[in-house]
Design a protein around this motif. Structure first.
Motif, PDB file in Angstrom:
ATOM      1  N   MET A   1       0.848  -1.179   0.000  1.00  0.00           N
ATOM      2  CA  MET A   1       0.000   0.000   0.000  1.00  0.00           C
ATOM      3  C   MET A   1       0.894   1.244   0.000  1.00  0.00           C
ATOM      4  SD  MET A   1      -2.887   1.112   2.775  1.00  0.00           S
ATOM      5  CE  MET A   1      -4.147   0.032   2.142  1.00  0.00           C
ATOM      6  N   THR A   2       0.609   2.158  -0.875  1.00  0.00           N
ATOM      7  CA  THR A   2       1.406   3.377  -0.948  1.00  0.00           C
ATOM      8  C   THR A   2       0.901   4.400   0.061  1.00  0.00           C
ATOM      9  OG1 THR A   2      -0.015   4.319  -2.664  1.00  0.00           O
ATOM     10  CG2 THR A   2       1.880   3.022  -3.405  1.00  0.00           C
ATOM     11  N   ALA A   3       1.808   5.238   0.476  1.00  0.00           N
ATOM     12  CA  ALA A   3       1.447   6.281   1.447  1.00  0.00           C
ATOM     13  C   ALA A   3       0.555   7.317   0.764  1.00  0.00           C
ATOM     14  CB  ALA A   3       2.700   6.936   1.992  1.00  0.00           C
ATOM     15  N   ALA A   4      -0.380   7.818   1.529  1.00  0.00           N
ATOM     16  CA  ALA A   4      -1.268   8.863   1.019  1.00  0.00           C
ATOM     17  C   ALA A   4      -0.481  10.145   0.807  1.00  0.00           C
ATOM     18  CB  ALA A   4      -2.409   9.101   2.009  1.00  0.00           C
ATOM     19  N   LYS A   5      -1.015  10.978  -0.062  1.00  0.00           N
ATOM     20  CA  LYS A   5      -0.402  12.281  -0.308  1.00  0.00           C
ATOM     21  C   LYS A   5      -0.573  13.165   0.923  1.00  0.00           C
ATOM     22  CE  LYS A   5      -1.309  12.277  -5.275  1.00  0.00           C
ATOM     23  NZ  LYS A   5      -1.993  12.967  -6.372  1.00  0.00           N
ATOM     24  N   SER A   6       0.327  14.101   1.083  1.00  0.00           N
ATOM     25  CA  SER A   6       0.158  15.085   2.156  1.00  0.00           C
ATOM     26  C   SER A   6      -1.011  15.994   1.775  1.00  0.00           C
ATOM     27  CB  SER A   6       1.438  15.886   2.344  1.00  0.00           C
ATOM     28  OG  SER A   6       1.684  16.676   1.199  1.00  0.00           O
ATOM     29  N   PRO A   7      -1.623  16.656   2.751  1.00  0.00           N
ATOM     30  CA  PRO A   7      -2.773  17.506   2.444  1.00  0.00           C
ATOM     31  C   PRO A   7      -2.500  18.538   1.345  1.00  0.00           C
ATOM     32  CG  PRO A   7      -2.622  17.202   4.795  1.00  0.00           C
ATOM     33  CD  PRO A   7      -1.372  16.586   4.202  1.00  0.00           C
ATOM     34  N   ASP A   8      -1.319  19.131   1.357  1.00  0.00           N
ATOM     35  CA  ASP A   8      -1.040  20.158   0.351  1.00  0.00           C
ATOM     36  C   ASP A   8      -0.788  19.571  -1.039  1.00  0.00           C
ATOM     37  OD1 ASP A   8       1.349  19.110   1.370  1.00  0.00           O
ATOM     38  OD2 ASP A   8       2.477  20.900   0.835  1.00  0.00           O
ATOM     39  N   GLN A   9      -0.605  18.269  -1.134  1.00  0.00           N
ATOM     40  CA  GLN A   9      -0.422  17.616  -2.437  1.00  0.00           C
ATOM     41  C   GLN A   9      -1.722  17.053  -3.013  1.00  0.00           C
ATOM     42  OE1 GLN A   9       2.477  14.719  -1.183  1.00  0.00           O
ATOM     43  NE2 GLN A   9       4.167  15.891  -2.070  1.00  0.00           N
ATOM     44  N   CYS A  10      -2.794  17.042  -2.230  1.00  0.00           N
ATOM     45  CA  CYS A  10      -4.063  16.477  -2.687  1.00  0.00           C
ATOM     46  C   CYS A  10      -4.647  17.309  -3.820  1.00  0.00           C
ATOM     47  CB  CYS A  10      -5.067  16.400  -1.539  1.00  0.00           C
ATOM     48  SG  CYS A  10      -4.647  15.173  -0.303  1.00  0.00           S
ATOM     49  N   GLU A  11      -5.099  16.612  -4.850  1.00  0.00           N
ATOM     50  CA  GLU A  11      -5.720  17.276  -5.997  1.00  0.00           C
ATOM     51  C   GLU A  11      -7.154  16.838  -6.221  1.00  0.00           C
ATOM     52  OE1 GLU A  11      -3.057  16.415  -9.203  1.00  0.00           O
ATOM     53  OE2 GLU A  11      -1.468  17.684  -8.378  1.00  0.00           O
ATOM     54  N   THR A  12      -7.544  15.717  -5.608  1.00  0.00           N
ATOM     55  CA  THR A  12      -8.893  15.182  -5.777  1.00  0.00           C
ATOM     56  C   THR A  12      -9.438  14.759  -4.417  1.00  0.00           C
ATOM     57  OG1 THR A  12      -8.179  12.884  -6.026  1.00  0.00           O
ATOM     58  CG2 THR A  12      -8.229  14.247  -8.046  1.00  0.00           C
ATOM     59  N   MET A  13     -10.750  14.543  -4.387  1.00  0.00           N
ATOM     60  CA  MET A  13     -11.352  14.038  -3.156  1.00  0.00           C
ATOM     61  C   MET A  13     -10.896  12.613  -2.873  1.00  0.00           C
ATOM     62  SD  MET A  13     -12.773  16.350  -1.522  1.00  0.00           S
ATOM     63  CE  MET A  13     -13.373  15.266  -0.233  1.00  0.00           C
ATOM     64  N   THR A  14     -10.543  11.870  -3.890  1.00  0.00           N
ATOM     65  CA  THR A  14      -9.985  10.529  -3.678  1.00  0.00           C
ATOM     66  C   THR A  14      -8.671  10.638  -2.899  1.00  0.00           C
ATOM     67  OG1 THR A  14     -11.048   9.684  -5.678  1.00  0.00           O
ATOM     68  CG2 THR A  14      -9.164   8.435  -4.840  1.00  0.00           C
ATOM     69  N   ASP A  15      -7.839  11.625  -3.262  1.00  0.00           N
ATOM     70  CA  ASP A  15      -6.595  11.865  -2.531  1.00  0.00           C
ATOM     71  C   ASP A  15      -6.889  12.214  -1.073  1.00  0.00           C
ATOM     72  OD1 ASP A  15      -5.162  11.547  -4.924  1.00  0.00           O
ATOM     73  OD2 ASP A  15      -4.935  13.718  -5.246  1.00  0.00           O
ATOM     74  N   VAL A  16      -7.846  13.106  -0.873  1.00  0.00           N
ATOM     75  CA  VAL A  16      -8.204  13.545   0.483  1.00  0.00           C
ATOM     76  C   VAL A  16      -8.701  12.360   1.301  1.00  0.00           C
ATOM     77  CG1 VAL A  16      -9.837  14.952   1.825  1.00  0.00           C
ATOM     78  CG2 VAL A  16      -8.698  15.928  -0.190  1.00  0.00           C
ATOM     79  N   ARG A  17      -9.593  11.572   0.725  1.00  0.00           N
ATOM     80  CA  ARG A  17     -10.164  10.431   1.453  1.00  0.00           C
ATOM     81  C   ARG A  17      -9.102   9.391   1.785  1.00  0.00           C
ATOM     82  NH1 ARG A  17     -15.123  11.099  -2.414  1.00  0.00           N
ATOM     83  NH2 ARG A  17     -16.376  12.471  -1.101  1.00  0.00           N
TER      84      ARG A  17
ATOM     85  N   GLU B   1      -5.854   6.930   5.982  1.00  0.00           N
ATOM     86  CA  GLU B   1      -4.533   6.598   6.516  1.00  0.00           C
ATOM     87  C   GLU B   1      -4.352   7.174   7.920  1.00  0.00           C
ATOM     88  OE1 GLU B   1      -0.638   6.489   4.142  1.00  0.00           O
ATOM     89  OE2 GLU B   1      -0.570   8.428   5.179  1.00  0.00           O
ATOM     90  N   VAL B   2      -4.765   8.418   8.110  1.00  0.00           N
ATOM     91  CA  VAL B   2      -4.666   9.044   9.432  1.00  0.00           C
ATOM     92  C   VAL B   2      -5.554   8.302  10.433  1.00  0.00           C
ATOM     93  CG1 VAL B   2      -5.193  11.140  10.746  1.00  0.00           C
ATOM     94  CG2 VAL B   2      -3.965  11.305   8.575  1.00  0.00           C
ATOM     95  N   ASP B   3      -6.758   7.917  10.009  1.00  0.00           N
ATOM     96  CA  ASP B   3      -7.646   7.189  10.910  1.00  0.00           C
ATOM     97  C   ASP B   3      -7.034   5.863  11.354  1.00  0.00           C
ATOM     98  OD1 ASP B   3      -9.509   9.206  10.844  1.00  0.00           O
ATOM     99  OD2 ASP B   3     -10.877   8.176   9.472  1.00  0.00           O
ATOM    100  N   ARG B   4      -6.380   5.157  10.447  1.00  0.00           N
ATOM    101  CA  ARG B   4      -5.714   3.903  10.832  1.00  0.00           C
ATOM    102  C   ARG B   4      -4.625   4.181  11.870  1.00  0.00           C
ATOM    103  NH1 ARG B   4      -6.588   2.965   5.374  1.00  0.00           N
ATOM    104  NH2 ARG B   4      -4.501   3.693   4.787  1.00  0.00           N
ATOM    105  N   ALA B   5      -3.873   5.248  11.673  1.00  0.00           N
ATOM    106  CA  ALA B   5      -2.817   5.601  12.627  1.00  0.00           C
ATOM    107  C   ALA B   5      -3.416   6.006  13.975  1.00  0.00           C
ATOM    108  CB  ALA B   5      -1.955   6.733  12.058  1.00  0.00           C
ATOM    109  N   LEU B   6      -4.519   6.740  13.941  1.00  0.00           N
ATOM    110  CA  LEU B   6      -5.175   7.135  15.189  1.00  0.00           C
ATOM    111  C   LEU B   6      -5.686   5.925  15.959  1.00  0.00           C
ATOM    112  CD1 LEU B   6      -7.129  10.327  14.061  1.00  0.00           C
ATOM    113  CD2 LEU B   6      -5.219  10.231  15.682  1.00  0.00           C
ATOM    114  N   VAL B   7      -6.258   4.959  15.258  1.00  0.00           N
ATOM    115  CA  VAL B   7      -6.733   3.742  15.939  1.00  0.00           C
ATOM    116  C   VAL B   7      -5.556   3.041  16.614  1.00  0.00           C
ATOM    117  CG1 VAL B   7      -7.716   1.434  15.598  1.00  0.00           C
ATOM    118  CG2 VAL B   7      -8.817   3.425  14.559  1.00  0.00           C
ATOM    119  N   ALA B   8      -4.439   2.945  15.927  1.00  0.00           N
ATOM    120  CA  ALA B   8      -3.260   2.311  16.531  1.00  0.00           C
ATOM    121  C   ALA B   8      -2.825   3.063  17.782  1.00  0.00           C
ATOM    122  CB  ALA B   8      -2.119   2.239  15.517  1.00  0.00           C
TER     123      ALA B   8
END
Length: 106
Positions: free
Chosen positions: A1-17, A22-29
């Motif tokens: 699985m590739t790392a998600a883009k940083s917020p400033d690199q997001c260009e689409t809602m797919t990127d944002v989601r 990814e952040v939610d998985r880290a928060l659960v951990a």
């Protein structure tokens, strides 16, 4: 699985989601680790009355508010989130405290 883009690199809602997921998985951990400390507290505390510690709750929330403000976030928003987190942690610890003592009596 590739790392998600940083917020400033997001260009689409797919990127944002993908980033949010990814952040939610880290928060659960991290929450698993945090609740592990509640397990430890339940094991260490000898008096159930000490499970709820309002002074410590206030200290935790104040610490988070300071960190939030230093990071450029709204401290009051994080206070609300942490209030709920601490309340859920207290409830979890109380259940664990009771369960540990009931298991020992059996």
């Amino acid at each position: 699985m590739t790392a998600a883009k940083s917020p400033d690199q997001c260009e689409t809602m797919t990127d944002v989601r993908a980033g949010v997921d990814e952040v939610d998985r880290a928060l659960v951990a991290l929450l698993v680790r945090r609740f592990g400390y509640m397990d430890a507290a339940a094991r260490i505390k000898t008096d159930r009355g000490t499970v709820r510690d309002e002074a410590r709750k206030a200290q935790v929330i104040d610490n988070v508010a300071r960190e939030a403000e230093a990071a450029g976030l709204e401290p009051e928003r994080l206070r609300a989130v942490w209030n709920e987190l601490v309340e859920q942690s207290i409830a979890y610890e109380a259940v664990r405290w009771d369960r540990l003592r009931v298991d020992r009596r059996s």
